[in-house]
Design a protein around this motif. Structure first.
Motif, short mmCIF file in Angstrom:
data_model
loop_
_atom_site.label_atom_id
_atom_site.label_comp_id
_atom_site.label_asym_id
_atom_site.label_seq_id
_atom_site.Cartn_x
_atom_site.Cartn_y
_atom_site.Cartn_z
N ARG A 6 10.31 -14.74 -21.18
CA ARG A 6 9.15 -15.66 -21.66
C ARG A 6 8.07 -14.87 -22.05
NH1 ARG A 6 9.14 -18.40 -17.48
NH2 ARG A 6 10.67 -19.76 -18.13
N HIS A 7 7.43 -14.06 -21.21
CA HIS A 7 6.46 -13.00 -21.47
C HIS A 7 6.39 -12.42 -22.87
CE1 HIS A 7 4.30 -14.45 -18.10
NE2 HIS A 7 5.26 -13.80 -17.02
N GLN A 8 7.69 -11.82 -22.92
CA GLN A 8 8.00 -11.19 -24.01
C GLN A 8 7.96 -11.86 -25.42
OE1 GLN A 8 11.76 -9.06 -23.80
NE2 GLN A 8 11.03 -7.67 -21.88
N LEU A 9 8.19 -13.16 -25.34
CA LEU A 9 8.07 -14.03 -26.61
C LEU A 9 6.84 -14.39 -26.85
CD1 LEU A 9 11.36 -16.40 -25.83
CD2 LEU A 9 11.12 -14.85 -27.49
N GLU A 10 6.12 -14.62 -25.77
CA GLU A 10 4.52 -15.04 -25.99
C GLU A 10 3.89 -13.58 -26.74
OE1 GLU A 10 3.12 -15.95 -22.26
OE2 GLU A 10 4.00 -17.93 -22.12
N ASP A 11 4.15 -12.64 -26.17
CA ASP A 11 3.75 -11.38 -26.93
C ASP A 11 4.22 -11.31 -28.23
OD1 ASP A 11 2.50 -10.94 -24.53
OD2 ASP A 11 4.15 -9.35 -23.82
N GLN A 12 5.50 -11.64 -28.53
CA GLN A 12 5.82 -11.57 -30.18
C GLN A 12 5.37 -12.58 -30.82
OE1 GLN A 12 10.02 -11.66 -29.88
NE2 GLN A 12 10.31 -9.65 -28.93
N ASP A 13 5.16 -13.74 -30.16
CA ASP A 13 4.45 -14.77 -31.08
C ASP A 13 2.87 -14.15 -31.33
OD1 ASP A 13 6.39 -16.25 -30.88
OD2 ASP A 13 5.75 -17.49 -29.27
N GLU B 274 1.42 -13.73 -35.23
CA GLU B 274 0.23 -14.28 -35.86
C GLU B 274 -0.63 -13.10 -36.46
OE1 GLU B 274 -0.60 -17.15 -36.32
OE2 GLU B 274 1.28 -17.88 -35.44
N ARG B 275 -0.81 -12.05 -35.56
CA ARG B 275 -1.63 -11.04 -36.16
C ARG B 275 -1.05 -10.30 -37.37
NH1 ARG B 275 -1.70 -5.84 -36.08
NH2 ARG B 275 0.25 -5.58 -35.29
N LEU B 276 0.29 -10.40 -37.71
CA LEU B 276 0.49 -9.86 -38.80
C LEU B 276 0.59 -10.78 -40.17
CD1 LEU B 276 4.13 -8.29 -37.47
CD2 LEU B 276 2.04 -6.94 -38.19
N LYS B 277 0.63 -12.04 -39.54
CA LYS B 277 0.56 -12.97 -40.67
C LYS B 277 -1.04 -12.96 -41.16
CE LYS B 277 3.65 -16.62 -39.37
NZ LYS B 277 3.74 -18.04 -39.06
N SER B 278 -2.09 -12.80 -40.39
CA SER B 278 -3.55 -12.64 -40.77
C SER B 278 -3.58 -11.18 -41.50
CB SER B 278 -4.27 -12.63 -39.48
OG SER B 278 -3.94 -11.57 -38.75
#
Length: 1212
Positions: free
Chosen positions: A165-172, A176-180
């Motif tokens: 779960r923590h890994q998924l949150e970090d990947q999300d 978002e950073r890559l999208k920006s």
């Protein structure tokens, strides 16, 4: 002061009362006192986990109790004795049994007990162990460990889930950073893009051109893809994929239907019957339920899982991957072996249980369930039998539409091969089980029982009625007349032939069989068959004239009793030929194997089948031959597929004197070759034996001869040869046998003790005190077996001088031409060298299996052993190997011709050219100057049998009966008795059935357009059946009043019952089928007049000949009845059609499907067994004229019109 523990004393006393009354274990035990080493006898009672003890057995209140939960009980050694008492007292104390109950914690002293008997002590220890709940505590501990382990796993999974779960949150967050960053880069790119002109300012013509270009590009692209798709749809690959998918969908539907059938079997029959077996008055036992349903519940669970997997694959369509499902299913399909192996026994148990009215009533209630759709329990029990073949067929079709580069191709081929292997194993087990079941059925028919039938290697050959001719002193036959009623009645015997034994039984008035007290069980290894009496036997001459040459002898020489002779009389020449051929073949087979056993017994304890298997070409698959795992009567694997050339080689190889192979080949050779080819092969072996024998065998011959040239005798007592020997070989005399009474065997009669007799009997040398055995080493693959040299015959040597012995040796046979005798080069003297080869070795060479390719070199050990074995006296150095090989080849040819002529005479009656060619070959054999007396006699017997132009004089023919009926006075139905009608119907049915030549059963000719030309006799049998059935129906409908019709029905049912007693089941079916016609069956008023007994009898007859379950009841009845019998021909034609349509005659490689030939031969052999035994019923022309009068027959339409006139239809 510490207070005592309070407890519910009233409840404890109640438990003590229950312990006295219902305790698990009760009795007197001695209890050791706490304060001293004294023992007090108390009465103990164990109830659940509480052990009570009382002062005495009658005490009402317990003296104490022990809680046993968690305790342990173990045996204790006897305590040492302080004082020396009397010896008897010490022995009594030592015999007592001591054991201790330990309570598992420190605060409690152990309970020490003892009893008088060891068995009683063991029972007390076991009861206390059960009461301690030790097993439950251990199981609880195990469960607690598993529970703790599972909790640890759950905790670990929770930690892993949190980490994910923590890994998924970090990947999300990273996404978002890559999208920006991408948005920022796009904005930068827009700013850096050079100035472009406004599209609105573009020229309109350019816009139109771009639109047209865009349209054309799209149109061309769509057209291209459309062409590609259409080409693929029309391609063979797409068609193959569509068919493949359709096969898969069909398989899923079939699997769903099969699972539904198993569900009905288990939930509609198995589980309700289990509950019924547990009731107060069970109609069936639990053992019978298990025997009927076997492991069908396990099969249902397996296929439910497989069906779920198939449905999951269908959900992923069009990607259909099935190989992994079969990989999972294959290891578990072995459970079908148990079901298939015991299926017949399951049906037998069900039939026995149906005799119970309560069970039959309950079963009919279950079968009335709408889910059964009118199907019986037997039908549901049969469904699993066809599942494995259905999978094989499905995989075969699936592979036919699966490309070779397909990802599943190899997996599906592997699954198909495994299923075929499983199917072969199950088929072989069923074949073995059927043979055992047949033997057990015969064993149950014999009142005294017969232990030899419990031998699984004992194979049934044939059965029938023969007349045993009584004998008087000195073996002279009593002069009795063939037609004597006392001889037929008192001398009639029921005979059974097996591969190793011949049984002779008498039949009591109740139908039971009794073995003869003397000569009831004949061991074929001790028997010699005499088909035709010797010309010099005066008694045999007389018997030949009295019995019309229908008698034959079996000379029995038991090792522990005096020899005796059994004289049997056959009803006809055909039956005599069949009996003598089969008996001779069995004797040949068992003695050939026996000889090989004695040859190799000192060198190796390996059995004869393993010795035969020493040649890899004999039992391993090759390009032109393939074997199954089933063993034939020679105990070697049966041929599954083979080329015609290999089949012909096996036919003429004496190591494989297999009756089933000979019968199969001679019954079915027309399918894959011609009689001319078979005869040409036999002629080639006789005329050119050296070219017909394998090259590798000749190499072995020369290797042994060269090794023998340099050997010299050690002493003068070496055994020497004084007999010639023939093939098939007899069993050599054992070490304890008398040298004078050596067992002998020829093709047709025992060998005479003349000089020219060809024999393989072994006897001690005249100068040697004991029989010398020199076994040869076991040959390697691709080498022929070399048999031991035979010893000298004491009876022949002692009566002749030494000089004559030289002339009587096989090396210098009087019948051997001088130009063929082998001499040493250089003109050396006769006493300066040794014999080049033993006769037994030459026999092994001549009987070697044919093969090609170069054999491996003979091992040095084998050469040395051969050299030691083949040492002879100086008078026997010139050994004629060519003569021996020629004689063996001649015997091979005569062996096959005798079987062909005696058991398949129809081949020569219908093919005059073949008959003349065989006669020419036999006459050529008779002209051979080297022919031995036994070979000459065998050839003459075959010639005599083949030259008999009128062999069927004693049999009536249907044409003769029709001619006789034209002159007879006609009689009506009312004046003929039921017995007369039944006997004459049986006589006519058997005459028509007997006239069918067996070649009409090949190739399904009765189903072709030109069936009247291809199978005229089968069509005549079918027409006769229809005419008889029409006559019965027409006779009933001729009566106008109800009572007369009812009387006619009752009379015809009585006729059918008498036909059943006469074993004429064809006649039973003729009558019952007539009574079941719609024109008669609908006459309710007529049937109301028929008595209940007649209706019950008709139901019994219909059940016997019912077609349900492929004539299951009729087949079972035919197994238990003895000839003469008239079976229903349609049952066999259905079997033959099923075999013909289900399997091809040739494989894709062009090999003959000999397994199919064997199945066809089995059916044809059963038909011919019923054809050969005739009824002893006198022909009555007045009755047959009525039965064959076609003017009385009314056609089907007219019958129905008459039925409507007699009883019109009721208005709707």
């Amino acid at each position: 002061m510490q207070k005592s523990v309070r407890y519910n004393e009233g409840h404890a006393l109640y438990l003590a009362f229950l312990a006295r009354k219902e305790g698990t274990k009760r009795g007197f035990l001695s209890k050791k006192a706490a304060e001293a080493s004294r023992w007090h006898e108390k009465w103990f009672a164990l109830y659940q986990n509480v052990l009570f003890y009382f002062e005495g057995e009658q005490s009402g209140r317990p003296a104490g109790m022990y809680l046993l939960e968690g305790c342990s009980c173990e045996r204790a050694p006897a305590p040492p004795r302080a004082g020396a008492g009397p010896g008897g007292a010490r022995d009594a104390l030592d015999k007592q049994y001591y054991f201790t109950v330990l309570f598992g914690h420190e605060g409690q002293k152990p309970l020490e007990l003892r009893c008088e008997e060891e068995q009683d002590g063991k029972e007390w220890m076991e009861a206390i162990h059960q009461a301690s709940y030790a097993d439950i505590l251990i199981e609880r501990e195990v469960l607690m460990q598993k529970y703790i382990h599972l909790i640890q796993i759950v905790e670990t999974e929770k930690i892993a889930a949190n980490q994910l779960r923590h890994q998924l949150e970090d990947q999300d967050t990273e996404i978002e950073r890559l999208k920006s960053e991408i948005i920022a880069l796009n904005k930068t790119k827009e700013r850096m893009r050079p100035y472009q002109s406004n599209p609105e300012d573009e020229d309109p013509d350019i816009k139109k051109i771009k639109k047209v270009q865009s349209f054309m590009r799209g149109w061309l692209c769509r057209r291209k893809w459309k062409t590609i798709v259409q080409d693929y749809i029309c391609s063979p690959h797409a068609e193959s994929m569509r068919k493949r998918n359709q096969i898969v969908f069909t398989m899923v539907e079939a699997e769903s239907e099969y699972v539904h059938q198993l569900y009905i079997l288990v939930n509609g029959f198995l589980r309700p019957l289990r509950m019924a077996a547990s009731s107060k008055k069970p109609p069936i036992s639990h053992d019978d339920v298990s025997s009927i349903f076997l492991n069908s519940e396990t099969i249902m669970f397996l296929h439910e899982i497989f069906h779920q997997g198939l449905k999951a694959r269908i959900a992923n369509w069009p990607t259909l991957i099935l190989a992994d499902l079969f990989d999972i299913l294959l290891p578990m399909l072995n459970i079908y072996q148990e079901f298939v192996r015991n299926h017949q026994y399951s049906l037998q148990v069900l039939a026995n249980c149906k005799q119970n009215r309560d069970f039959d009533k309950l079963l009919k209630q279950y079968e009335a369930n709408p889910a059964c759709e009118g199907r019986m329990l037997e039908t549901f029990l049969t469904y699993p039998m066809f599942q494995i073949p259905r999978y094989i067929i499905t995989l075969h079709e699936l592979l036919a539409h699966t490309p070779h580069e397909h990802v599943e191709r190899k997996s599906l081929e592997f699954a198909k091969s495994k299923l075929e292997e499983l199917s072969r194993i199950m088929h072989d087990e069923v074949s073995d089980t059927e043979n055992i079941r047949k033997n057990l059925a015969i064993e149950r028919m014999i009142v005294e029982g017969c232990d030899i039938l419990l031998d699984t290697s004992q194979t049934f050959i044939r059965q029938g009625s023969l007349i045993q001719v009584p004998s008087v002193e000195k073996g002279k036959l009593s002069k009795v007349r063939l037609g004597s009623l006392s001889l037929k009645k008192e001398g009639e015997r029921q005979c059974f032939l097996f591969t190793k034994h011949f049984l002779i039984c008498t039949r009591s008035s109740g139908g039971k069989l009794h073995l003869l007290k003397t000569g009831g069980v004949l061991s074929l290894i001790e028997c010699t068959l005499i088909e035709e009496p010797d010309a010099g036997d005066d008694d045999s001459k007389g018997s030949g004239h009295v019995f019309g040459h229908l008698d034959f002898k079996i000379v029995v020489e038991p090792p522990d009793a005096a020899a005796f002779t059994v004289v049997l009389l056959a009803p006809s020449r055909q039956e005599k030929a069949a009996w003598t051929s089969d008996i001779s073949q069995c004797v040949d087979n068992i003695r050939c194997n026996g000889l090989m056993t004695i040859v190799f017994e000192e060198n190796s304890k390996v059995t004869v089948p393993h010795m035969i298997k020493s040649d890899a070409r004999l039992h391993k698959d090759d390009t032109d031959i393939c074997f199954s795992k089933t063993l034939n009567s020679c105990k070697v694997p049966q041929i599954r597929y083979a080329s015609v050339e290999r089949l012909l080689e096996r036919l003429t190889d004496l190591r494989f004197l297999s009756i089933d192979f000979l019968n199969t080949f001679l019954h079915t050779y027309r399918i894959f070759t011609t009689a001319a080819v078979v005869l040409a092969k036999l002629s080639d072996i006789y005329k050119r034996p050296f070219t017909s024998i394998p090259v590798r065998s000749l190499e072995l011959f020369f290797a042994t001869s060269q090794n023998n040239r340099g050997e010299h005798l050690v002493d003068g007592k070496t055994p020497r040869l004084c007999r010639k020997f023939s093939s098939p070989p007899p069993l050599a005399v054992s070490r304890t046998s008398s040298p004078v009474r050596a067992r002998k065997l020829s093709l047709t009669s025992p060998l005479n003790s003349r000089i020219g007799a060809l024999d393989l009997s072994t006897s001690p040398a005249s100068s040697s005190p004991t029989t010398t055995h020199s076994p040869a080493a076991s040959p390697p693959p691709h080498t022929a077996a070399v048999l031991e040299s035979t010893a000298v015959d004491r009876a022949g040597v002692e009566s002749s001088p030494a000089a004559d012995a030289t002339e009587l040796s096989p090396c210098r046979s009087p019948s051997t031409p001088r130009h063929l005798r082998y001499r040493q080069p250089g003109g050396q003297a006769a006493d300066s060298s040794h014999c080049s080869v033993s006769p037994a070795s030459a026999f092994a060479i001549a009987t070697a299996a044919a093969g090609h390719g170069s054999p491996p070199a003979v091992p040095q050990l084998l050469q040395k052993r051969l050299a030691q074995t083949l040492r002879f006296n100086n008078t026997e150095r010139i050994c004629d190997k060519e003569f021996i090989i020629r004689r063996t080849a001649t015997n091979r040819v005569l062996n096959v011709l005798r079987h062909w002529v005696s058991k398949h005479a129809q081949d020569f009656e219908l093919n005059n050219e073949l008959k003349m060619n065989v006669l020419n070959l036999l006459e050529e054999v008779l002209r051979d100057p080297d022919l031995l007396p036994q070979e000459r006699k065998a050839t003459a017997n075959i010639l005599r049998a083949l030259s008999q132009d009128d062999q069927d004089d004693i049999h009536l023919k249907l044409e003769d009966i029709i001619q006789l009926t034209d002159c007879a006075k006609a009689e009506c139905f009312e004046t003929l008795s039921a017995m007369e009608l039944a006997e004459q119907i049986t006589l006519l049915d058997h005459i028509v059935f007997r006239s069918i030549p067996y070649e009409e059963f090949l190739g399904q000719g009765w189903m072709k357009l030109d069936k009247n030309e291809r199978t005229p006799y089968i069509m005549k049998t079918s027409q006769h059946f229809n005419d008889m059935s029409n006559l019965v129906a027409s006779q009933i409908m001729n009566y106008t009043d109800v009572s007369s019709r009812a009387i006619a029905i009752e009379k015809w049912v009585a006729v059918a019952d008498i036909c059943r007693c006469l074993h004429n089941y064809n006649g039973v079916l003729e009558i019952t089928s007539a009574l079941n016609r719609s024109a008669i069956y609908r006459l309710k008023k007529t049937w109301a007049k028929v008595s209940k007994q007649t209706k019950a009898l008709m139901d019994k007859l219909q059940k016997t000949v019912s077609s349900e379950g492929r004539f299951k009841n009729l087949r079972e009845t035919l197994k238990n009845c003895n000839p003469p019998t008239v079976p229903y021909l349609g049952m066999y034609l259905t079997d033959l059609a099923f075999i013909e349509e289900g399997t091809p005659n040739f494989t894709e490689e062009g090999l003959v499907n000999f397994s199919k030939m064997r199945m066809i031969s089995h059916i044809v052999r059963e038909i011919r067994q019923f054809q050969q035994t005739s009824y002893r019923i006198d022909h009555q022309p007045k009755v047959t004229q009525y039965l064959l009068d076609k003017a009385l027959i009314i056609d089907e339409d007219t019958l129905y019109e008459l039925s409507l006139k007699i009883e019109p239809r009721l208005p709707a």
